[in-house]
Design a protein around this motif. Structure first.
Motif, PDB file in Angstrom:
ATOM      1  N   LEU A   1      -6.819  19.574  17.136  1.00 12.91           N
ATOM      2  CA  LEU A   1      -6.775  18.125  16.926  1.00 12.91           C
ATOM      3  C   LEU A   1      -6.552  17.790  15.457  1.00 12.91           C
ATOM      4  CD1 LEU A   1      -7.060  15.576  18.684  1.00 12.91           C
ATOM      5  CD2 LEU A   1      -9.463  15.501  18.021  1.00 12.91           C
ATOM      6  N   THR A   2      -7.068  18.617  14.578  1.00 14.16           N
ATOM      7  CA  THR A   2      -6.907  18.346  13.147  1.00 14.16           C
ATOM      8  C   THR A   2      -5.536  18.746  12.629  1.00 14.16           C
ATOM      9  OG1 THR A   2      -7.870  20.506  12.622  1.00 14.16           O
ATOM     10  CG2 THR A   2      -9.380  18.622  12.735  1.00 14.16           C
TER      11      THR A   2
ATOM     12  N   THR B   1      -2.576  18.375  14.448  1.00 19.89           N
ATOM     13  CA  THR B   1      -1.454  17.675  15.065  1.00 19.89           C
ATOM     14  C   THR B   1      -1.586  16.173  14.864  1.00 19.89           C
ATOM     15  OG1 THR B   1      -0.207  17.302  17.108  1.00 19.89           O
ATOM     16  CG2 THR B   1      -2.605  17.534  17.292  1.00 19.89           C
ATOM     17  N   ASP B   2      -0.429  15.535  14.736  1.00 20.69           N
ATOM     18  CA  ASP B   2      -0.405  14.077  14.602  1.00 20.69           C
ATOM     19  C   ASP B   2       0.266  13.411  15.804  1.00 20.69           C
ATOM     20  OD1 ASP B   2      -1.664  14.157  12.120  1.00 20.69           O
ATOM     21  OD2 ASP B   2       0.257  14.449  11.080  1.00 20.69           O
ATOM     22  N   GLU B   3       0.752  14.212  16.745  1.00 18.74           N
ATOM     23  CA  GLU B   3       1.423  13.645  17.898  1.00 18.74           C
ATOM     24  C   GLU B   3       0.412  12.966  18.811  1.00 18.74           C
ATOM     25  OE1 GLU B   3       3.749  16.462  19.941  1.00 18.74           O
ATOM     26  OE2 GLU B   3       4.832  17.147  18.135  1.00 18.74           O
ATOM     27  N   THR B   4       0.761  11.741  19.208  1.00 19.79           N
ATOM     28  CA  THR B   4      -0.160  10.951  20.040  1.00 19.79           C
ATOM     29  C   THR B   4      -0.387  11.598  21.398  1.00 19.79           C
ATOM     30  OG1 THR B   4       0.623   8.932  18.952  1.00 19.79           O
ATOM     31  CG2 THR B   4      -0.579   8.683  21.034  1.00 19.79           C
TER      32      THR B   4
ATOM     33  N   GLU C   1      -0.070  14.761  22.242  1.00 24.26           N
ATOM     34  CA  GLU C   1      -0.851  16.005  22.110  1.00 24.26           C
ATOM     35  C   GLU C   1      -2.315  15.701  21.837  1.00 24.26           C
ATOM     36  OE1 GLU C   1      -1.591  20.124  21.993  1.00 24.26           O
ATOM     37  OE2 GLU C   1      -0.006  18.870  22.858  1.00 24.26           O
ATOM     38  N   ARG C   2      -2.582  14.738  20.984  1.00 15.51           N
ATOM     39  CA  ARG C   2      -3.961  14.360  20.681  1.00 15.51           C
ATOM     40  C   ARG C   2      -4.663  13.817  21.954  1.00 15.51           C
ATOM     41  NH1 ARG C   2      -5.218  13.864  15.212  1.00 15.51           N
ATOM     42  NH2 ARG C   2      -6.857  12.358  15.689  1.00 15.51           N
ATOM     43  N   GLU C   3      -3.887  13.044  22.765  1.00 14.29           N
ATOM     44  CA  GLU C   3      -4.467  12.526  24.003  1.00 14.29           C
ATOM     45  C   GLU C   3      -4.783  13.667  24.970  1.00 14.29           C
ATOM     46  OE1 GLU C   3      -5.965   9.775  26.666  1.00 14.29           O
ATOM     47  OE2 GLU C   3      -5.402   9.539  24.539  1.00 14.29           O
TER      48      GLU C   3
ATOM     49  N   LEU D   1      -5.459  16.781  24.142  1.00 18.80           N
ATOM     50  CA  LEU D   1      -6.620  17.511  23.621  1.00 18.80           C
ATOM     51  C   LEU D   1      -7.912  16.722  23.859  1.00 18.80           C
ATOM     52  CD1 LEU D   1      -5.135  18.878  20.275  1.00 18.80           C
ATOM     53  CD2 LEU D   1      -5.681  20.177  22.341  1.00 18.80           C
ATOM     54  N   ARG D   2      -7.840  15.402  23.693  1.00 21.76           N
ATOM     55  CA  ARG D   2      -9.033  14.582  23.931  1.00 21.76           C
ATOM     56  C   ARG D   2      -9.486  14.675  25.383  1.00 21.76           C
ATOM     57  NH1 ARG D   2     -10.438  10.014  26.067  1.00 21.76           N
ATOM     58  NH2 ARG D   2      -8.297   9.568  26.706  1.00 21.76           N
TER      59      ARG D   2
END
Length: 467
Positions: A267-268, A270-273, A275-277, A279-280
């Motif tokens: 998560l730290t 990557t800045d892709e929305t 990918e972050r979603e 991972l969340r």
């Protein structure tokens, strides 16, 4: 973990107080022997006193009747002589009798009022010991004294200890020896059982929880030994369960925690929305897995640790099963979930604990939903006062040699019944514990459709009923 390590450190440095020595057999024997012997002697003395007081009048009457003829003959012999020759006559007669004869004045005698009245009335009087007889020589103030009649009280015939004392000593000695033998044969088994239980309790106190009290020869300690062994087995089971849970939970926690740590690192970076979603969501799934693991572990530990008090209710089993199926139908996705109660009598009622039994049914249904391909069928039948509820799926089934092991905590089988299907291996273990509390059991077999059949069986009527 820090608190647990501190607790283990404290337990590791704890040293119990030194144990006292073994039970003293001699002390136990002598204490009990003195108590029994003392009680026996006290009772015997009291009984002798009561009996002597009760038969004293009978004894005195017998002595009077026994001696009357002899005394009358002595009196007649005296009155054939002048009174001046009475001393010589009585002396000559005294040498012929085995007891003493003498003549004394009335005023020299001190008798109980009752005996003095008899003496003055011309009857025979007897002393307090019942061994000396007094007779007034007609109307004279002189008294004929006969006795002591018993040789033991006659100084001329005493030889060593009196006969009655020797008989008493011999009798009491025999009684004491016999009583000692009886007390020994009673005390020794008691001491042996006490020592065995002490050794068992000591071993348990030192942490040897496989120690058990041997069979007790004394019936008084049999229930106590059974209780001690039951307590030891329960403690051993609780400790084993605690160790098993601690080890299994520690192992189960590693995977979701590792995935969480990995997701945080990703998560730290990557800045892709999207990918972050992703991972969340993965982190939320891992947290849900952790929450489910903790909840299942606590539920299993609660059922394993203690026997809950069942709140028994009588329910229509067909209606109740339908309610349980509807509660999990949303989880079944596109699987055909059916209920077949055709084998049950109409309105069949069964006694259950409505708080715990739903755990068992729900866990069996969730297990079937995980592995079923397209169909799950729930059915029930009655046989000889027992009810059996079957949950059949059309999945891959359970190998014959694994059908008992699936009910052990944290057990998952190979093939598709592994981590990829989710779960922690506690559902079936909880189901069996719940059924054991109902006096029944949970078993695994093969369903008619080729998959797994999980069966819950328990009595129609529980020992405690609450409508």
């Amino acid at each position: 973990m820090i608190g647990s390590n501190r607790l283990l450190a404290r337990l590791g440095t704890y040293k119990p107080a030194p144990w006292r020595g073994r039970y003293s057999l001699s002390r136990l024997f002598f204490n009990f022997y003195l108590l029994v012997m003392g009680s026996f002697v006290a009772i015997a003395i009291f009984a002798d006193f009561v009996i002597s007081a009760a038969i004293k009048g009978v004894t005195n009457d017998y002595t009077s009747r026994f001696m009357r003829g002899t005394i009358v003959l002595i009196e007649d012999e005296l009155f054939r002589k002048p009174r001046s020759e009475w001393p010589k006559t009585i002396e000559a007669l005294d040498r012929k009798f085995a007891y003493k004869l003498e003549i004394v004045d009335r005023w020299t005698l001190k008798l109980p009022p009752e005996e003095a009245e008899k003496l003055d009335g011309g009857e025979l009087a007897i002393d307090a010991q019942g061994d000396i007889v007094y007779h007034r020589l007609k109307q004279t103030p002189q008294i004929l004294v006969v006795g002591p009649i018993s040789p033991e009280r006659n100084p001329e015939y005493q030889r060593g200890l009196p006969l009655d004392l020797r008989i008493s000593l011999l009798t009491w000695s025999l009684i004491g020896v016999c009583l000692a033998i009886v007390v020994w044969f009673w005390v020794y088994p008691v001491w042996r059982d006490l020592e065995a239980m002490r050794q068992t309790a000591r071993a348990l106190g030192e942490g040897l929880f496989d120690a058990r009290a041997p069979g007790m020869r004394s019936s008084a300690f049999g229930p106590l030994a059974e209780t001690l062994n039951g307590m030891a087995e329960r403690i051993q089971l609780l400790i084993a369960t605690q160790k098993e849970l601690s080890s299994a939970i520690s192992h189960e926690l590693r995977t979701p925690i590792a995935r969480l740590r990995f997701a945080l690192e990703m998560l730290t970076e990557t800045d892709e929305t999207s990918e972050r979603e992703r991972l969340r969501k993965a982190m939320e799934d891992d947290l849900g897995e952790l929450d489910g693991l903790i909840d299942a572990s606590l539920t299993y530990a609660r059922f394993e640790r203690e026997q809950p008090e069942l709140q028994i209710s009588s329910v229509d089993i067909a209606v109740w099963l339908a309610e349980q199926i509807e509660a999990v139908r949303l989880l079944s996705r596109e699987i055909d979930l059916r209920l077949d109660t055709s084998a049950l009598p109409p309105g069949q009622r069964v006694e259950i604990d409505c708080r715990s039994l739903p755990y068992a049914i729900a866990n069996l249904l969730r297990n079937a939903i995980k592995y079923a391909r397209s169909r799950i069928e729930v059915s029930a039948e009655i046989s000889e006062g027992w009810i059996s509820v079957h949950v059949d799926d059309d999945g891959i089934g359970i190998p014959r040699d694994e059908r008992e092991r699936v009910f052990l905590a944290f057990t998952r089988l190979d093939r598709s019944r592994d981590r990829t299907t989710g779960g922690h291996g506690l559902g079936l273990a909880i189901a069996r514990l719940v059924l054991e509390h109902h006096g029944g059991t949970a078993t695994a077999g093969e369903s008619p459709s080729g998959g797994a059949r999980l069966t819950l069986t328990w009595p129609l009527s529980q020992s405690v009923t609450e409508s």
